[in-house]
Scaffold this motif. Structure first.
Motif, PDB file in Angstrom:
ATOM      1  N   ASP A  57      -7.831  -8.137 -36.569  1.00  0.00           N
ATOM      2  CA  ASP A  57      -9.135  -7.560 -36.912  1.00  0.00           C
ATOM      3  C   ASP A  57     -10.289  -8.492 -36.569  1.00  0.00           C
ATOM      4  OD1 ASP A  57      -8.024  -5.233 -37.918  1.00  0.00           O
ATOM      5  OD2 ASP A  57      -7.882  -6.001 -39.959  1.00  0.00           O
ATOM      6  N   THR A  58     -10.020  -9.566 -35.810  1.00  0.00           N
ATOM      7  CA  THR A  58     -11.030 -10.575 -35.532  1.00  0.00           C
ATOM      8  C   THR A  58     -11.364 -10.604 -34.051  1.00  0.00           C
ATOM      9  OG1 THR A  58     -10.163 -11.906 -37.363  1.00  0.00           O
ATOM     10  CG2 THR A  58     -11.613 -13.011 -35.803  1.00  0.00           C
ATOM     11  N   LEU A  59     -12.673 -10.676 -33.756  1.00  0.00           N
ATOM     12  CA  LEU A  59     -13.154 -10.807 -32.385  1.00  0.00           C
ATOM     13  C   LEU A  59     -13.462 -12.269 -32.106  1.00  0.00           C
ATOM     14  CD1 LEU A  59     -15.690  -7.839 -32.233  1.00  0.00           C
ATOM     15  CD2 LEU A  59     -13.414  -7.938 -31.198  1.00  0.00           C
ATOM     16  N   TYR A  60     -13.098 -12.728 -30.906  1.00  0.00           N
ATOM     17  CA  TYR A  60     -13.371 -14.095 -30.479  1.00  0.00           C
ATOM     18  C   TYR A  60     -14.117 -14.057 -29.151  1.00  0.00           C
ATOM     19  CZ  TYR A  60      -9.882 -15.386 -33.950  1.00  0.00           C
ATOM     20  OH  TYR A  60      -9.178 -15.538 -35.119  1.00  0.00           O
ATOM     21  N   GLY A  61     -14.973 -15.037 -28.937  1.00  0.00           N
ATOM     22  CA  GLY A  61     -15.696 -15.182 -27.681  1.00  0.00           C
ATOM     23  C   GLY A  61     -17.116 -15.652 -27.935  1.00  0.00           C
TER      24      GLY A  61
END
Length: 157
Positions: free
Chosen positions: A109-113
């Protein structure tokens, strides 16, 4: 009663694609490629053009302020409610990342960037919130203006 979460989920894939496309642009200050209409460099110009094209794609009025900033007007009316964000990011030199720096990766459920939390992600979220409210069938009192700069991380010129 409007189920806003349901309305947002209708746009989830499109919203994530737009965020990914923005995150793929390493929009850090680059004075070596600065020139007229791209005062903060080529990649900041690309990010600005992409955000403007998202608004144009959806049929909204856009404005380019000589490459310094842009805006998208959503809805109608003389009065407007402004939402401010930025498209530039801090450089990543010397930093190690578990995921690609200039991309958007969804892990669970986590966005990275770079830019997901500051400030491309919140800007896209605000844009879609305004777009969705505009699509809903009720009277609106004013338009929403999404305003986005390209130099917040280096002094907001």
């Amino acid at each position: 009663m409007i189920d806003f979460k349901e309305e947002v989920l209708k746009h989830k894939d499109e919203m994530l694609k737009d965020l990914k496309d923005l995150c793929l642009i390493p929009s850090t200050l680059d004075e070596s490629t600065a020139k007229e209409n791209q005062p903060f460099g080529e990649n900041n110009r690309k990010a600005l053009d992409l955000m403007l094209s998202i608004g144009q794609r959806d049929g909204f009025v856009t404005d380019d302020c000589d490459g310094y900033a842009g805006s998208i007007d959503i809805g109608e009316g003389e009065e407007c409610f402004g939402i401010l964000g930025h498209l530039d990011v801090v450089p990543t030199e010397g930093q190690e990342w578990d995921y690609p720096k200039y991309d958007m990766t969804l892990d669970g459920d986590t966005l990275y960037g770079r830019g997901v939390a500051d400030d491309k992600g919140p800007l896209i979220a605000a844009y879609y919130a305004a777009k969705i409210v505009n699509e809903l069938d009720f009277e609106k009192k004013m338009k929403v203006r999404i305003i986005f700069g390209c130099n917040e991380e280096n002094g907001s010129r």
